[in-house]
Motif scaffolding. Structure first.
Motif, PDB file in Angstrom:
ATOM      1  N   TYR A   3       7.810   3.193  -6.838  1.00 11.15           N
ATOM      2  CA  TYR A   3       7.956   2.703  -8.283  1.00 11.15           C
ATOM      3  C   TYR A   3       6.452   2.046  -8.731  1.00 11.15           C
ATOM      4  N   TYR A   4       6.018   1.316  -7.722  1.00  5.40           N
ATOM      5  CA  TYR A   4       4.653   0.742  -8.254  1.00  5.40           C
ATOM      6  C   TYR A   4       3.473   1.706  -8.349  1.00  5.40           C
ATOM      7  N   ILE A   5       3.454   2.679  -7.495  1.00  4.40           N
ATOM      8  CA  ILE A   5       2.298   3.504  -7.441  1.00  4.40           C
ATOM      9  C   ILE A   5       2.618   4.312  -8.633  1.00  4.40           C
ATOM     10  N   GLN A   6       3.863   4.910  -8.992  1.00  3.80           N
ATOM     11  CA  GLN A   6       3.944   5.841 -10.191  1.00  3.80           C
ATOM     12  C   GLN A   6       3.694   5.015 -11.473  1.00  3.80           C
ATOM     13  N   ASN A   7       3.704   3.732 -11.566  1.00  2.00           N
ATOM     14  CA  ASN A   7       3.330   3.126 -12.720  1.00  2.00           C
ATOM     15  C   ASN A   7       2.055   2.358 -12.662  1.00  2.00           C
ATOM     16  N   LEU A   8       1.269   2.352 -11.775  1.00  2.85           N
ATOM     17  CA  LEU A   8      -0.007   1.819 -11.823  1.00  2.85           C
ATOM     18  C   LEU A   8      -0.875   1.851 -13.108  1.00  2.85           C
ATOM     19  N   LYS A   9      -0.599   2.807 -14.102  1.00  2.00           N
ATOM     20  CA  LYS A   9      -1.532   2.632 -15.106  1.00  2.00           C
ATOM     21  C   LYS A   9      -0.894   1.554 -15.985  1.00  2.00           C
ATOM     22  N   HIS A  10       0.051   0.974 -15.658  1.00  2.00           N
ATOM     23  CA  HIS A  10       0.636  -0.326 -16.692  1.00  2.00           C
ATOM     24  C   HIS A  10      -0.026  -1.534 -16.008  1.00  2.00           C
ATOM     25  N   VAL A  11      -0.558  -1.649 -14.831  1.00  2.00           N
ATOM     26  CA  VAL A  11      -1.050  -2.860 -14.255  1.00  2.00           C
ATOM     27  C   VAL A  11      -2.224  -2.695 -13.627  1.00  2.00           C
ATOM     28  N   ASN A  12      -2.962  -4.217 -13.438  1.00  2.18           N
ATOM     29  CA  ASN A  12      -4.111  -4.128 -12.612  1.00  2.18           C
ATOM     30  C   ASN A  12      -4.004  -3.452 -11.161  1.00  2.18           C
ATOM     31  N   LEU A  13      -5.095  -2.887 -10.969  1.00  2.00           N
ATOM     32  CA  LEU A  13      -4.996  -2.140  -9.472  1.00  2.00           C
ATOM     33  C   LEU A  13      -5.249  -3.414  -8.425  1.00  2.00           C
ATOM     34  N   PRO A  14      -4.615  -3.173  -7.329  1.00  4.09           N
ATOM     35  CA  PRO A  14      -4.703  -4.115  -6.029  1.00  4.09           C
ATOM     36  C   PRO A  14      -6.109  -4.001  -5.560  1.00  4.09           C
ATOM     37  N   GLU A  15      -6.571  -4.994  -4.556  1.00  4.44           N
ATOM     38  CA  GLU A  15      -7.867  -4.861  -4.214  1.00  4.44           C
ATOM     39  C   GLU A  15      -7.619  -3.950  -2.999  1.00  4.44           C
ATOM     40  N   ARG A  16      -6.245  -3.849  -2.503  1.00 11.37           N
ATOM     41  CA  ARG A  16      -6.104  -2.626  -1.297  1.00 11.37           C
ATOM     42  C   ARG A  16      -4.658  -2.457  -1.099  1.00 11.37           C
ATOM     43  N   LEU A  17      -4.392  -1.028  -1.119  1.00  9.86           N
ATOM     44  CA  LEU A  17      -2.858  -0.823  -0.692  1.00  9.86           C
ATOM     45  C   LEU A  17      -2.886  -0.450   0.596  1.00  9.86           C
ATOM     46  N   VAL A  18      -2.105  -0.847   1.351  1.00  6.11           N
ATOM     47  CA  VAL A  18      -1.953  -0.439   2.805  1.00  6.11           C
ATOM     48  C   VAL A  18      -0.402   0.141   2.873  1.00  6.11           C
ATOM     49  N   LEU A  19      -0.399   1.563   3.146  1.00  4.91           N
ATOM     50  CA  LEU A  19       0.845   2.078   3.613  1.00  4.91           C
ATOM     51  C   LEU A  19       1.018   2.420   5.017  1.00  4.91           C
ATOM     52  N   HIS A  20       2.109   1.964   5.793  1.00  5.98           N
ATOM     53  CA  HIS A  20       2.109   2.148   7.294  1.00  5.98           C
ATOM     54  C   HIS A  20       3.497   2.699   7.187  1.00  5.98           C
ATOM     55  N   THR A  21       3.646   3.824   7.426  1.00  7.89           N
ATOM     56  CA  THR A  21       5.133   4.361   7.527  1.00  7.89           C
ATOM     57  C   THR A  21       5.293   4.625   8.884  1.00  7.89           C
ATOM     58  N   TYR A  22       6.637   4.423   9.377  1.00  8.37           N
ATOM     59  CA  TYR A  22       7.263   4.481  10.726  1.00  8.37           C
ATOM     60  C   TYR A  22       8.633   4.589  10.643  1.00  8.37           C
ATOM     61  N   GLY A  23       9.287   4.808  11.870  1.00 11.79           N
ATOM     62  CA  GLY A  23      10.756   4.809  11.993  1.00 11.79           C
ATOM     63  C   GLY A  23      11.041   6.233  12.143  1.00 11.79           C
ATOM     64  N   GLY A  24      12.387   6.539  12.066  1.00 12.51           N
ATOM     65  CA  GLY A  24      13.058   7.976  12.428  1.00 12.51           C
ATOM     66  C   GLY A  24      12.789   8.848  11.229  1.00 12.51           C
ATOM     67  N   THR A  25      11.574   9.253  10.958  1.00 11.43           N
ATOM     68  CA  THR A  25      11.312  10.041   9.967  1.00 11.43           C
ATOM     69  C   THR A  25      10.321  11.128  10.350  1.00 11.43           C
ATOM     70  N   ASP A  26      10.314  12.526  10.031  1.00  5.80           N
ATOM     71  CA  ASP A  26       9.503  13.433  10.463  1.00  5.80           C
ATOM     72  C   ASP A  26       8.353  13.687   9.482  1.00  5.80           C
ATOM     73  N   SER A  27       7.530  14.451   9.670  1.00  9.83           N
ATOM     74  CA  SER A  27       6.373  14.924   8.999  1.00  9.83           C
ATOM     75  C   SER A  27       6.827  15.313   7.312  1.00  9.83           C
ATOM     76  N   ARG A  28       7.883  16.249   7.380  1.00  6.38           N
ATOM     77  CA  ARG A  28       8.216  16.565   6.008  1.00  6.38           C
ATOM     78  C   ARG A  28       8.577  15.235   5.320  1.00  6.38           C
ATOM     79  N   ASP A  29       9.571  14.682   5.763  1.00  5.93           N
ATOM     80  CA  ASP A  29       9.944  13.437   5.031  1.00  5.93           C
ATOM     81  C   ASP A  29       8.966  12.519   4.539  1.00  5.93           C
ATOM     82  N   VAL A  30       7.928  12.452   5.348  1.00  7.72           N
ATOM     83  CA  VAL A  30       6.752  11.413   4.998  1.00  7.72           C
ATOM     84  C   VAL A  30       5.923  12.173   3.912  1.00  7.72           C
ATOM     85  N   VAL A  31       5.720  13.501   3.995  1.00 11.92           N
ATOM     86  CA  VAL A  31       4.733  14.022   3.024  1.00 11.92           C
ATOM     87  C   VAL A  31       5.657  14.279   1.766  1.00 11.92           C
TER      88      VAL A  31
END
Length: 214
Positions: free
Chosen positions: A49-77
Motif C-alpha cells: 500500500y505504501y509503495i503504491q501511494n508514494l506519489k502522495h508522500v515524501n520519499l524515504p531515505e531508503r526502502l529495505v525489502l527483505h523477503t523470506y519464508g515459505g514462498t517461491d519465486s513466482r509468489d515473490v515476483v
C-alpha cells in the motif's frame, strides 16, 4: 533493533488503517522503511500500500525489502509486480531476495527484471543462494541498463553460475558504473559453495575489478 520494532509497529497500524492521513504520518515519522518478513504477512500488505501511494508522500531515505519464508519465486515476483506498478525512479531501494526463493526459470527472472525497470533507484540487490544459472541470470544482466545507480550486488552461494555466468555478468557491468561491491563467495564453515569459476571466469571480471570490492 528498537527502530526496526517501531517500523514493524507502524506497518501493523498502516495495514489496519490504509488511509492517506495515516500514510503521511507514517512517512514523516520514518526516514528508513524496512520489511523483513514473508510477503504473506500483514506488514508486507502495508508495504505494498505504501509503495503504491508514494506519489502522495515524501520519499524515504531508503526502502529495505527483505523477503523470506515459505514462498517461491513466482509468489515473490508477483508480489513485487503489484508493488511496483509504475516507475519510482528516485526511490533508493535495497532488495534482498532470500535463498528460500529459487530463480531456476528464465521466465521468473524476466518478470523480476521487468519489476526492477520500475525501480531505477535500486542501490543494492541481494540474490544470495537463489539457484541462478547463466541462463536465468541473463535477463537480469540485460536490465542493468535500468539500474545505473546500483552499488552492491550479491550473487553468493550461486555455484551453478560458473565461468559462463561470469561471461554473462561481464556484458552488463559497464551499465552499472557505481557498482562497488560484488559478492560471489561461499562459506567454508557451513560447507556452502560460492560461484565456482576458473581463471577463465576471473578473466571476464578482471577489467572491472579496479572499482570493485568484496
Amino acid at each position: 533493533i528498537y527502530y526496526r520494532n517501531v517500523v514493524e509497529l507502524c506497518l501493523q497500524l498502516l495495514c489496519e488503517r490504509q488511509e492517506l492521513k495515516m500514510l503521511q504520518t507514517f512517512s514523516e515519522a520514518l526516514p528508513v522503511i524496512m520489511l523483513h518478513d514473508s510477503i504473506n504477512s500483514r506488514k508486507a500488505t502495508a508495504i505494498k500500500y505504501y509503495i503504491q501511494n508514494l506519489k502522495h508522500v515524501n520519499l524515504p531515505e531508503r526502502l529495505v525489502l527483505h523477503t523470506y519464508g515459505g514462498t517461491d519465486s513466482r509468489d515473490v515476483v508477483e508480489y513485487l509486480q503489484t508493488c511496483f506498478t509504475t516507475s519510482v525512479p528516485t526511490l533508493k531501494l535495497d532488495l534482498h531476495l532470500s535463498e528460500h526463493v529459487k530463480f531456476d526459470s528464465s521466465d521468473q527472472t524476466v518478470r523480476l527484471a521487468s519489476v526492477l525497470r520500475h525501480a531505477s533507484g535500486l542501490w543494492a540487490l541481494n540474490l544470495l543462494g537463489t539457484k541462478l544459472t547463466p541462463t536465468t541470470l541473463q535477463p537480469l544482466v540485460k536490465a542493468f541498463s535500468y539500474m545505473s545507480l546500483l552499488e552492491k550486488l550479491d550473487l553468493s552461494y550461486n555455484e551453478d553460475l560458473g565461468d559462463a555466468g561470469m561471461e554473462v555478468l561481464r556484458t552488463g557491468l559497464s551499465s552499472i558504473p557505481h557498482l562497488a561491491v560484488l559478492q560471489l563467495g561461499g562459506d567454508t564453515c557451513s560447507f556452502r559453495q560460492g560461484v565456482v569459476m576458473t581463471a577463465v571466469g576471473m578473466s571476464f571480471l578482471a577489467p572491472s575489478m579496479g572499482h570493485l570490492a568484496g
